[in-house]
Motif scaffolding. Structure first.
Motif, PDB file in Angstrom:
ATOM      1  N   LYS A  74      -4.554  -3.306 -38.969  1.00 31.65           N
ATOM      2  CA  LYS A  74      -4.042  -2.703 -37.868  1.00 31.65           C
ATOM      3  C   LYS A  74      -4.979  -2.835 -36.588  1.00 31.65           C
ATOM      4  CE  LYS A  74      -1.246   0.311 -40.749  1.00 31.65           C
ATOM      5  NZ  LYS A  74      -1.095   1.654 -41.035  1.00 31.65           N
ATOM      6  N   CYS A  75      -4.750  -3.504 -35.689  1.00 30.37           N
ATOM      7  CA  CYS A  75      -5.601  -3.517 -34.456  1.00 30.37           C
ATOM      8  C   CYS A  75      -4.830  -3.330 -33.252  1.00 30.37           C
ATOM      9  CB  CYS A  75      -6.200  -4.992 -34.258  1.00 30.37           C
ATOM     10  SG  CYS A  75      -7.031  -5.343 -35.804  1.00 30.37           S
ATOM     11  N   GLU A  76      -5.095  -2.591 -32.286  1.00 30.55           N
ATOM     12  CA  GLU A  76      -4.524  -2.431 -31.038  1.00 30.55           C
ATOM     13  C   GLU A  76      -4.806  -3.469 -30.220  1.00 30.55           C
ATOM     14  OE1 GLU A  76      -5.476   1.623 -29.267  1.00 30.55           O
ATOM     15  OE2 GLU A  76      -4.779   2.615 -30.930  1.00 30.55           O
ATOM     16  N   LEU A  77      -3.909  -3.900 -29.355  1.00 29.70           N
ATOM     17  CA  LEU A  77      -3.979  -5.067 -28.324  1.00 29.70           C
ATOM     18  C   LEU A  77      -5.181  -4.795 -27.341  1.00 29.70           C
ATOM     19  CD1 LEU A  77      -2.870  -7.591 -27.261  1.00 29.70           C
ATOM     20  CD2 LEU A  77      -1.430  -6.490 -25.815  1.00 29.70           C
ATOM     21  N   LYS A  78      -5.284  -3.502 -26.895  1.00 26.59           N
ATOM     22  CA  LYS A  78      -6.336  -2.934 -25.883  1.00 26.59           C
ATOM     23  C   LYS A  78      -7.678  -3.479 -26.435  1.00 26.59           C
ATOM     24  CE  LYS A  78      -7.996   0.905 -23.298  1.00 26.59           C
ATOM     25  NZ  LYS A  78      -7.767   2.302 -23.114  1.00 26.59           N
ATOM     26  N   GLU A  79      -8.073  -3.195 -27.809  1.00 29.37           N
ATOM     27  CA  GLU A  79      -9.155  -3.107 -28.354  1.00 29.37           C
ATOM     28  C   GLU A  79      -9.668  -4.739 -28.509  1.00 29.37           C
ATOM     29  OE1 GLU A  79     -12.841  -1.816 -29.915  1.00 29.37           O
ATOM     30  OE2 GLU A  79     -10.993  -0.717 -28.856  1.00 29.37           O
ATOM     31  N   LEU A  80      -8.592  -5.551 -28.989  1.00 27.68           N
ATOM     32  CA  LEU A  80      -8.718  -6.913 -29.221  1.00 27.68           C
ATOM     33  C   LEU A  80      -8.829  -7.771 -27.898  1.00 27.68           C
ATOM     34  CD1 LEU A  80      -6.235  -7.777 -32.062  1.00 27.68           C
ATOM     35  CD2 LEU A  80      -8.484  -7.184 -32.256  1.00 27.68           C
ATOM     36  N   TRP A  81      -8.303  -7.132 -26.992  1.00 24.50           N
ATOM     37  CA  TRP A  81      -8.494  -7.670 -25.286  1.00 24.50           C
ATOM     38  C   TRP A  81      -9.792  -7.549 -25.023  1.00 24.50           C
ATOM     39  CZ3 TRP A  81      -6.595  -9.632 -20.910  1.00 24.50           C
ATOM     40  CH2 TRP A  81      -6.729  -8.901 -19.857  1.00 24.50           C
ATOM     41  N   LYS A  82     -10.593  -6.322 -25.314  1.00 21.95           N
ATOM     42  CA  LYS A  82     -11.998  -6.200 -24.901  1.00 21.95           C
ATOM     43  C   LYS A  82     -12.510  -6.775 -25.864  1.00 21.95           C
ATOM     44  CE  LYS A  82     -13.571  -2.062 -26.185  1.00 21.95           C
ATOM     45  NZ  LYS A  82     -14.052  -0.504 -26.305  1.00 21.95           N
ATOM     46  N   ILE A  83     -12.509  -7.073 -27.057  1.00 22.45           N
ATOM     47  CA  ILE A  83     -13.568  -7.786 -28.043  1.00 22.45           C
ATOM     48  C   ILE A  83     -13.570  -9.269 -27.579  1.00 22.45           C
ATOM     49  CG2 ILE A  83     -13.662  -8.631 -30.257  1.00 22.45           C
ATOM     50  CD1 ILE A  83     -12.768  -6.116 -31.298  1.00 22.45           C
ATOM     51  N   TYR A  84     -12.224  -9.680 -27.255  1.00 23.03           N
ATOM     52  CA  TYR A  84     -12.178 -11.184 -26.697  1.00 23.03           C
ATOM     53  C   TYR A  84     -12.767 -11.322 -25.539  1.00 23.03           C
ATOM     54  CZ  TYR A  84      -9.749 -15.661 -27.758  1.00 23.03           C
ATOM     55  OH  TYR A  84      -9.497 -16.801 -28.363  1.00 23.03           O
ATOM     56  N   TRP A  85     -12.777 -10.567 -24.460  1.00 26.72           N
ATOM     57  CA  TRP A  85     -13.616 -10.662 -23.107  1.00 26.72           C
ATOM     58  C   TRP A  85     -15.013 -10.809 -23.754  1.00 26.72           C
ATOM     59  CZ3 TRP A  85     -12.412 -12.742 -18.798  1.00 26.72           C
ATOM     60  CH2 TRP A  85     -11.071 -12.596 -18.236  1.00 26.72           C
ATOM     61  N   CYS A  86     -15.562 -10.009 -24.499  1.00 25.13           N
ATOM     62  CA  CYS A  86     -16.930  -9.822 -24.946  1.00 25.13           C
ATOM     63  C   CYS A  86     -17.505 -11.241 -25.435  1.00 25.13           C
ATOM     64  CB  CYS A  86     -17.294  -8.447 -25.555  1.00 25.13           C
ATOM     65  SG  CYS A  86     -17.071  -6.989 -24.700  1.00 25.13           S
ATOM     66  N   GLY A  87     -16.472 -11.555 -26.279  1.00 20.61           N
ATOM     67  CA  GLY A  87     -16.782 -12.717 -27.131  1.00 20.61           C
ATOM     68  C   GLY A  87     -16.750 -13.820 -25.985  1.00 20.61           C
ATOM     69  N   LEU A  88     -16.081 -14.029 -24.912  1.00 21.19           N
ATOM     70  CA  LEU A  88     -16.041 -15.067 -23.962  1.00 21.19           C
ATOM     71  C   LEU A  88     -17.432 -14.837 -23.260  1.00 21.19           C
ATOM     72  CD1 LEU A  88     -14.302 -17.230 -22.547  1.00 21.19           C
ATOM     73  CD2 LEU A  88     -13.688 -15.510 -21.140  1.00 21.19           C
ATOM     74  N   PHE A  89     -17.942 -13.670 -23.112  1.00 25.68           N
ATOM     75  CA  PHE A  89     -19.254 -13.504 -22.518  1.00 25.68           C
ATOM     76  C   PHE A  89     -20.400 -14.203 -23.081  1.00 25.68           C
ATOM     77  CE2 PHE A  89     -23.094 -10.959 -22.259  1.00 25.68           C
ATOM     78  CZ  PHE A  89     -23.257 -11.187 -20.832  1.00 25.68           C
ATOM     79  N   PHE A  90     -20.387 -13.993 -24.504  1.00 28.85           N
ATOM     80  CA  PHE A  90     -21.526 -14.198 -25.399  1.00 28.85           C
ATOM     81  C   PHE A  90     -21.305 -15.962 -25.639  1.00 28.85           C
ATOM     82  CE2 PHE A  90     -22.459 -10.219 -26.473  1.00 28.85           C
ATOM     83  CZ  PHE A  90     -23.401 -10.286 -27.553  1.00 28.85           C
ATOM     84  N   ASN A  91     -20.063 -16.495 -25.479  1.00 26.94           N
ATOM     85  CA  ASN A  91     -19.871 -17.960 -25.445  1.00 26.94           C
ATOM     86  C   ASN A  91     -20.785 -18.794 -24.260  1.00 26.94           C
ATOM     87  OD1 ASN A  91     -18.853 -18.239 -27.981  1.00 26.94           O
ATOM     88  ND2 ASN A  91     -16.793 -18.043 -26.967  1.00 26.94           N
ATOM     89  N   ASN A  92     -20.511 -17.824 -23.068  1.00 28.82           N
ATOM     90  CA  ASN A  92     -21.053 -18.601 -21.845  1.00 28.82           C
ATOM     91  C   ASN A  92     -22.503 -17.983 -21.458  1.00 28.82           C
ATOM     92  OD1 ASN A  92     -18.827 -19.863 -20.456  1.00 28.82           O
ATOM     93  ND2 ASN A  92     -17.835 -18.149 -21.149  1.00 28.82           N
ATOM     94  N   PHE A  93     -23.150 -16.993 -22.144  1.00 27.18           N
ATOM     95  CA  PHE A  93     -24.289 -16.567 -21.606  1.00 27.18           C
ATOM     96  C   PHE A  93     -25.381 -16.467 -22.824  1.00 27.18           C
ATOM     97  CE2 PHE A  93     -21.869 -15.316 -18.209  1.00 27.18           C
ATOM     98  CZ  PHE A  93     -22.403 -15.436 -17.010  1.00 27.18           C
ATOM     99  N   MET A  94     -24.965 -16.655 -24.192  1.00 25.06           N
ATOM    100  CA  MET A  94     -25.730 -16.419 -25.050  1.00 25.06           C
ATOM    101  C   MET A  94     -25.595 -17.594 -26.059  1.00 25.06           C
ATOM    102  SD  MET A  94     -25.992 -12.374 -25.822  1.00 25.06           S
ATOM    103  CE  MET A  94     -26.327 -11.333 -24.512  1.00 25.06           C
ATOM    104  N   PRO A  95     -26.226 -18.754 -25.825  1.00 29.18           N
ATOM    105  CA  PRO A  95     -25.652 -20.173 -26.562  1.00 29.18           C
ATOM    106  C   PRO A  95     -26.670 -20.181 -27.692  1.00 29.18           C
ATOM    107  CG  PRO A  95     -27.126 -20.545 -24.671  1.00 29.18           C
ATOM    108  CD  PRO A  95     -26.963 -19.091 -24.616  1.00 29.18           C
ATOM    109  N   SER A  96     -26.530 -19.312 -28.663  1.00 25.42           N
ATOM    110  CA  SER A  96     -27.151 -19.230 -29.983  1.00 25.42           C
ATOM    111  C   SER A  96     -26.358 -19.085 -31.055  1.00 25.42           C
ATOM    112  CB  SER A  96     -28.311 -18.125 -30.018  1.00 25.42           C
ATOM    113  OG  SER A  96     -27.792 -16.867 -29.761  1.00 25.42           O
ATOM    114  N   SER A  97     -26.829 -18.643 -32.043  1.00 35.31           N
ATOM    115  CA  SER A  97     -26.215 -18.321 -33.490  1.00 35.31           C
ATOM    116  C   SER A  97     -25.247 -17.194 -33.211  1.00 35.31           C
ATOM    117  CB  SER A  97     -26.905 -18.304 -34.731  1.00 35.31           C
ATOM    118  OG  SER A  97     -27.972 -17.305 -34.514  1.00 35.31           O
ATOM    119  N   ILE A  98     -25.580 -16.370 -32.303  1.00 37.72           N
ATOM    120  CA  ILE A  98     -24.891 -15.203 -32.286  1.00 37.72           C
ATOM    121  C   ILE A  98     -23.926 -15.270 -31.141  1.00 37.72           C
ATOM    122  CG2 ILE A  98     -24.853 -12.662 -31.415  1.00 37.72           C
ATOM    123  CD1 ILE A  98     -28.003 -12.836 -31.811  1.00 37.72           C
ATOM    124  N   GLY A  99     -22.859 -16.332 -31.362  1.00 31.45           N
ATOM    125  CA  GLY A  99     -21.697 -16.720 -30.456  1.00 31.45           C
ATOM    126  C   GLY A  99     -20.647 -15.731 -30.503  1.00 31.45           C
TER     127      GLY A  99
END
Length: 322
Positions: A74-99
Protein backbone atom coordinates in the motif's frame (compact mmCIF):
# COMPACT_ATOMS: atom_id res chain seq x y z
CA UNK A 1 41.34 -2.68 -1.12
CA UNK A 2 38.35 -1.32 0.79
CA UNK A 3 34.90 -1.12 -0.87
CA UNK A 4 35.14 2.68 -0.74
CA UNK A 5 38.47 2.55 -2.59
CA UNK A 6 37.08 0.25 -5.27
CA UNK A 7 34.09 2.55 -5.70
CA UNK A 8 36.36 5.59 -6.16
CA UNK A 9 38.36 3.77 -8.83
CA UNK A 10 35.15 2.72 -10.57
CA UNK A 11 33.86 6.31 -10.63
CA UNK A 12 37.25 7.58 -11.87
CA UNK A 13 37.28 5.07 -14.73
CA UNK A 14 33.73 5.96 -15.72
CA UNK A 15 34.62 9.65 -15.68
CA UNK A 16 37.65 9.02 -17.89
CA UNK A 17 35.52 7.04 -20.37
CA UNK A 18 32.89 9.82 -20.52
CA UNK A 19 35.55 12.50 -21.00
CA UNK A 20 37.25 10.52 -23.80
CA UNK A 21 33.97 9.87 -25.60
CA UNK A 22 32.83 13.48 -25.29
CA UNK A 23 36.23 14.80 -26.43
CA UNK A 24 36.13 12.54 -29.48
CA UNK A 25 32.63 13.73 -30.36
CA UNK A 26 33.11 17.45 -29.85
CA UNK A 27 36.38 17.44 -31.81
CA UNK A 28 34.42 17.00 -35.04
CA UNK A 29 31.63 19.52 -34.48
CA UNK A 30 31.34 23.14 -35.48
CA UNK A 31 31.24 25.19 -32.29
CA UNK A 32 29.91 28.22 -34.11
CA UNK A 33 26.82 26.25 -35.06
CA UNK A 34 26.37 25.07 -31.46
CA UNK A 35 26.59 28.67 -30.24
CA UNK A 36 24.08 29.77 -32.85
CA UNK A 37 21.62 27.02 -31.83
CA UNK A 38 21.83 27.96 -28.17
CA UNK A 39 21.66 31.70 -28.84
CA UNK A 40 18.50 31.39 -30.94
CA UNK A 41 16.78 28.69 -28.89
CA UNK A 42 13.09 29.38 -28.29
CA UNK A 43 12.36 29.54 -24.57
CA UNK A 44 8.74 28.46 -24.87
CA UNK A 45 9.74 25.09 -26.34
CA UNK A 46 12.40 24.59 -23.66
CA UNK A 47 9.80 25.25 -20.98
CA UNK A 48 7.57 22.69 -22.65
CA UNK A 49 10.45 20.20 -22.44
CA UNK A 50 10.61 20.82 -18.67
CA UNK A 51 6.86 20.21 -18.46
CA UNK A 52 7.17 16.85 -20.20
CA UNK A 53 9.93 15.85 -17.76
CA UNK A 54 7.54 16.56 -14.88
CA UNK A 55 4.77 14.57 -16.58
CA UNK A 56 7.17 11.67 -17.18
CA UNK A 57 8.04 11.50 -13.47
CA UNK A 58 4.34 11.51 -12.58
CA UNK A 59 3.76 8.66 -15.05
CA UNK A 60 6.69 6.74 -13.57
CA UNK A 61 5.40 7.17 -10.03
CA UNK A 62 1.94 5.99 -11.08
CA UNK A 63 3.15 2.86 -12.85
CA UNK A 64 5.36 2.10 -9.85
CA UNK A 65 2.26 2.41 -7.67
CA UNK A 66 0.45 -0.10 -9.90
CA UNK A 67 3.30 -2.58 -9.47
CA UNK A 68 3.34 -2.01 -5.70
CA UNK A 69 -0.41 -2.59 -5.62
CA UNK A 70 0.00 -5.81 -7.58
CA UNK A 71 2.62 -6.90 -5.06
CA UNK A 72 0.33 -6.20 -2.12
CA UNK A 73 2.07 -3.02 -0.99
CA UNK A 74 0.00 0.00 0.00
CA UNK A 75 1.70 3.16 -1.25
CA UNK A 76 0.25 6.61 -1.78
CA UNK A 77 1.02 8.20 -5.14
CA UNK A 78 2.15 11.38 -3.41
CA UNK A 79 4.81 9.48 -1.47
CA UNK A 80 6.06 7.54 -4.50
CA UNK A 81 6.16 10.79 -6.51
CA UNK A 82 8.42 12.31 -3.84
CA UNK A 83 10.64 9.22 -3.67
CA UNK A 84 10.96 9.09 -7.45
CA UNK A 85 12.08 12.72 -7.63
CA UNK A 86 14.71 12.07 -4.97
CA UNK A 87 15.89 8.98 -6.87
CA UNK A 88 16.26 11.10 -9.99
CA UNK A 89 18.37 13.56 -8.01
CA UNK A 90 20.63 10.76 -6.76
CA UNK A 91 21.04 9.41 -10.30
CA UNK A 92 22.25 12.80 -11.53
CA UNK A 93 24.34 14.08 -8.65
CA UNK A 94 25.62 11.02 -6.79
CA UNK A 95 27.20 8.65 -9.34
CA UNK A 96 28.16 5.96 -6.84
CA UNK A 97 26.78 2.71 -5.48
CA UNK A 98 24.17 4.81 -3.64
CA UNK A 99 22.15 5.38 -6.82
CA UNK A 100 18.56 6.37 -7.38
CA UNK A 101 17.24 2.80 -7.31
CA UNK A 102 19.04 2.06 -4.04
CA UNK A 103 17.44 5.15 -2.53
CA UNK A 104 14.00 4.19 -3.84
CA UNK A 105 14.28 0.67 -2.43
CA UNK A 106 15.50 1.86 0.96
CA UNK A 107 13.06 4.76 1.34
CA UNK A 108 10.02 2.90 0.02
CA UNK A 109 11.00 -0.13 2.10
CA UNK A 110 11.08 2.08 5.17
CA UNK A 111 7.70 3.53 4.18
CA UNK A 112 5.99 0.17 3.55
CA UNK A 113 7.91 -1.92 6.06
CA UNK A 114 8.74 -4.46 3.33
CA UNK A 115 12.19 -3.95 1.80
CA UNK A 116 11.98 -7.16 -0.25
CA UNK A 117 8.65 -6.16 -1.72
CA UNK A 118 9.78 -2.66 -2.65
CA UNK A 119 13.03 -4.02 -4.07
CA UNK A 120 11.03 -6.40 -6.25
CA UNK A 121 8.74 -3.58 -7.36
CA UNK A 122 11.69 -1.38 -8.39
CA UNK A 123 13.31 -4.18 -10.41
CA UNK A 124 10.02 -5.05 -12.12
CA UNK A 125 9.40 -1.35 -12.87
CA UNK A 126 12.84 -1.10 -14.48
CA UNK A 127 12.28 -4.23 -16.56
CA UNK A 128 8.87 -3.04 -17.77
CA UNK A 129 10.40 0.35 -18.64
CA UNK A 130 12.87 -1.41 -20.94
CA UNK A 131 10.08 -3.44 -22.54
CA UNK A 132 8.02 -0.26 -22.94
CA UNK A 133 10.71 1.73 -24.74
CA UNK A 134 11.52 -1.20 -27.03
CA UNK A 135 7.83 -1.72 -27.79
CA UNK A 136 7.42 1.97 -28.72
CA UNK A 137 10.36 1.68 -31.11
CA UNK A 138 8.88 -1.43 -32.72
CA UNK A 139 5.49 0.25 -33.13
CA UNK A 140 7.08 3.19 -34.92
CA UNK A 141 9.46 1.17 -37.14
CA UNK A 142 6.93 0.07 -39.83
CA UNK A 143 5.58 3.63 -40.09
CA UNK A 144 8.94 5.30 -40.76
CA UNK A 145 10.20 5.51 -44.33
CA UNK A 146 13.90 5.66 -43.44
CA UNK A 147 14.96 2.39 -41.83
CA UNK A 148 17.92 2.23 -39.46
CA UNK A 149 19.84 -1.05 -39.90
CA UNK A 150 19.47 -3.63 -37.12
CA UNK A 151 17.31 -1.33 -34.96
CA UNK A 152 14.20 -3.55 -35.09
CA UNK A 153 16.31 -6.62 -34.27
CA UNK A 154 17.84 -4.66 -31.40
CA UNK A 155 14.42 -3.82 -29.94
CA UNK A 156 13.24 -7.40 -30.30
CA UNK A 157 16.36 -8.63 -28.47
CA UNK A 158 15.76 -6.06 -25.69
CA UNK A 159 12.15 -7.21 -25.27
CA UNK A 160 13.08 -10.90 -25.18
CA UNK A 161 15.89 -10.31 -22.70
CA UNK A 162 13.67 -8.18 -20.46
CA UNK A 163 10.83 -10.69 -20.55
CA UNK A 164 13.26 -13.44 -19.62
CA UNK A 165 14.30 -11.47 -16.53
CA UNK A 166 10.64 -10.78 -15.72
CA UNK A 167 9.79 -14.48 -15.96
CA UNK A 168 12.64 -15.30 -13.57
CA UNK A 169 11.32 -12.76 -11.07
CA UNK A 170 7.75 -13.99 -11.31
CA UNK A 171 8.55 -17.72 -11.41
CA UNK A 172 8.69 -19.97 -8.32
CA UNK A 173 12.43 -20.39 -8.97
CA UNK A 174 13.31 -18.42 -5.82
CA UNK A 175 11.39 -20.97 -3.71
CA UNK A 176 13.45 -23.80 -5.17
CA UNK A 177 16.66 -21.84 -4.61
CA UNK A 178 15.74 -21.18 -0.98
CA UNK A 179 16.00 -24.92 -0.34
CA UNK A 180 19.57 -24.88 -1.62
CA UNK A 181 20.47 -22.12 0.86
CA UNK A 182 18.64 -23.61 3.82
CA UNK A 183 21.74 -23.13 5.97
CA UNK A 184 21.79 -19.37 5.35
CA UNK A 185 18.79 -17.82 7.12
CA UNK A 186 19.14 -14.31 5.62
CA UNK A 187 19.45 -15.62 2.07
CA UNK A 188 16.54 -17.98 2.62
CA UNK A 189 14.37 -15.16 3.99
CA UNK A 190 15.19 -12.98 0.97
CA UNK A 191 14.36 -15.73 -1.52
CA UNK A 192 11.14 -16.59 0.30
CA UNK A 193 10.18 -12.94 0.19
CA UNK A 194 10.88 -12.79 -3.55
CA UNK A 195 8.74 -15.86 -4.08
CA UNK A 196 5.90 -14.35 -2.07
CA UNK A 197 5.87 -11.13 -4.08
CA UNK A 198 6.45 -12.97 -7.34
CA UNK A 199 3.38 -15.08 -6.60
CA UNK A 200 1.31 -11.96 -5.92
CA UNK A 201 2.51 -10.32 -9.13
CA UNK A 202 1.65 -13.45 -11.14
CA UNK A 203 -1.93 -13.25 -9.88
CA UNK A 204 -2.26 -9.60 -10.94
CA UNK A 205 -1.62 -9.83 -14.67
CA UNK A 206 -4.03 -6.98 -15.37
CA UNK A 207 -2.07 -4.53 -13.23
CA UNK A 208 1.23 -5.69 -14.74
CA UNK A 209 -0.18 -5.17 -18.24
CA UNK A 210 -1.37 -1.67 -17.26
CA UNK A 211 2.10 -0.93 -15.90
CA UNK A 212 3.54 -1.94 -19.26
CA UNK A 213 1.18 0.42 -21.08
CA UNK A 214 2.20 3.26 -18.78
CA UNK A 215 5.83 2.38 -19.48
CA UNK A 216 5.15 3.02 -23.17
CA UNK A 217 3.47 6.32 -22.25
CA UNK A 218 6.50 7.26 -20.15
CA UNK A 219 8.84 6.66 -23.08
CA UNK A 220 6.55 8.73 -25.29
CA UNK A 221 6.96 11.58 -22.78
CA UNK A 222 10.74 11.22 -23.14
CA UNK A 223 10.27 11.45 -26.91
CA UNK A 224 8.24 14.64 -26.44
CA UNK A 225 11.01 16.17 -24.34
CA UNK A 226 13.36 15.63 -27.28
CA UNK A 227 10.81 16.87 -29.83
CA UNK A 228 10.40 20.06 -27.79
CA UNK A 229 14.17 20.61 -27.76
CA UNK A 230 14.35 20.02 -31.52
CA UNK A 231 11.64 22.66 -32.04
CA UNK A 232 13.48 25.00 -29.67
CA UNK A 233 16.49 24.73 -31.99
CA UNK A 234 14.27 25.02 -35.12
CA UNK A 235 15.42 21.55 -36.25
CA UNK A 236 12.40 20.08 -38.04
CA UNK A 237 13.98 17.21 -39.95
CA UNK A 238 12.84 14.57 -37.44
CA UNK A 239 9.11 13.88 -37.30
CA UNK A 240 7.29 12.49 -34.26
CA UNK A 241 7.20 8.89 -35.53
CA UNK A 242 10.89 9.02 -36.41
CA UNK A 243 11.66 10.26 -32.92
CA UNK A 244 9.59 7.37 -31.49
CA UNK A 245 11.93 5.06 -33.38
CA UNK A 246 15.33 6.48 -32.44
CA UNK A 247 14.90 8.11 -29.01
CA UNK A 248 14.25 4.73 -27.28
CA UNK A 249 17.56 3.51 -28.71
CA UNK A 250 19.37 6.54 -27.27
CA UNK A 251 17.75 5.79 -23.89
CA UNK A 252 19.26 2.31 -23.98
CA UNK A 253 22.66 3.77 -24.92
CA UNK A 254 22.50 6.04 -21.87
CA UNK A 255 21.99 2.94 -19.66
CA UNK A 256 25.32 1.40 -20.70
CA UNK A 257 27.36 1.55 -17.46
CA UNK A 258 30.70 2.65 -18.92
CA UNK A 259 30.43 6.39 -18.26
CA UNK A 260 28.97 8.91 -15.83
CA UNK A 261 25.18 9.30 -16.19
CA UNK A 262 25.28 8.23 -19.84
CA UNK A 263 27.47 11.13 -20.97
CA UNK A 264 29.40 10.16 -24.08
CA UNK A 265 27.41 7.05 -24.98
CA UNK A 266 24.16 9.01 -25.19
CA UNK A 267 25.71 11.75 -27.34
CA UNK A 268 27.29 9.14 -29.62
CA UNK A 269 23.93 7.45 -30.10
CA UNK A 270 22.24 10.78 -30.87
CA UNK A 271 24.90 11.69 -33.44
CA UNK A 272 24.76 8.28 -35.14
CA UNK A 273 20.99 7.86 -35.22
CA UNK A 274 20.00 11.46 -35.98
CA UNK A 275 22.35 11.38 -39.00
CA UNK A 276 19.97 8.98 -40.78
CA UNK A 277 17.40 11.79 -40.83
CA UNK A 278 19.68 14.59 -41.99
CA UNK A 279 20.53 16.07 -38.58
CA UNK A 280 24.21 16.97 -38.38
CA UNK A 281 26.53 16.08 -35.51
CA UNK A 282 26.47 19.53 -33.91
CA UNK A 283 22.67 19.65 -33.80
CA UNK A 284 22.39 16.09 -32.48
CA UNK A 285 24.93 16.63 -29.69
CA UNK A 286 23.31 19.95 -28.77
CA UNK A 287 19.93 18.20 -28.38
CA UNK A 288 21.50 15.41 -26.33
CA UNK A 289 23.36 17.73 -23.96
CA UNK A 290 20.38 20.04 -23.47
CA UNK A 291 18.16 17.01 -22.81
CA UNK A 292 20.57 15.85 -20.10
CA UNK A 293 20.76 19.36 -18.62
CA UNK A 294 16.97 19.72 -18.50
CA UNK A 295 16.62 16.39 -16.68
CA UNK A 296 19.47 17.30 -14.31
CA UNK A 297 18.05 20.75 -13.52
CA UNK A 298 14.59 19.25 -13.01
CA UNK A 299 16.01 16.71 -10.55
CA UNK A 300 17.13 19.53 -8.24
CA UNK A 301 13.54 19.50 -6.98
CA UNK A 302 14.22 15.98 -5.73
CA UNK A 303 17.36 17.22 -3.98
CA UNK A 304 15.33 19.90 -2.21
CA UNK A 305 12.81 17.28 -1.07
CA UNK A 306 15.63 15.05 0.10
CA UNK A 307 17.46 17.61 2.19
CA UNK A 308 14.25 19.19 3.51
CA UNK A 309 12.34 16.10 4.62
CA UNK A 310 14.75 13.22 5.08
CA UNK A 311 17.75 14.33 7.13
CA UNK A 312 17.61 11.23 9.32
CA UNK A 313 17.06 8.89 6.38
CA UNK A 314 20.07 10.36 4.60
CA UNK A 315 22.47 9.33 7.38
CA UNK A 316 20.87 5.89 7.70
CA UNK A 317 21.09 5.24 3.97
CA UNK A 318 24.79 6.03 3.72
CA UNK A 319 25.46 3.95 6.84
CA UNK A 320 23.54 1.01 5.34
CA UNK A 321 25.43 1.23 2.04
CA UNK A 322 28.82 1.37 3.83
Amino acid sequence: MSPQGKERIKILLKTIVSVILMAWLVKTIEWGQIANLLRNARLSWLLLAFLFVIISVLVSAYKWQLICRASGLKCELKELWKIYWCGLFFNNFMPSSIGGDALRIYWAGRYTGDATGTGTSVVVERVLATVGLSFLGLLAAPLVQIQVPYLKAFFIAMILGSLFVLVLILSPLSLLMSRLFAGFPKVTALLNGLNTHGSRLRSQKGLIFMSLLWSVIFQFCVVMVNISILHAFCVDRIALLEACLIIPATSVAAMIPIGINGYGTREGAYAALFAYFGVNRAEAIAVSVVFALIVTISSLWGGWLWFRNEQNLKGQLFQAEA
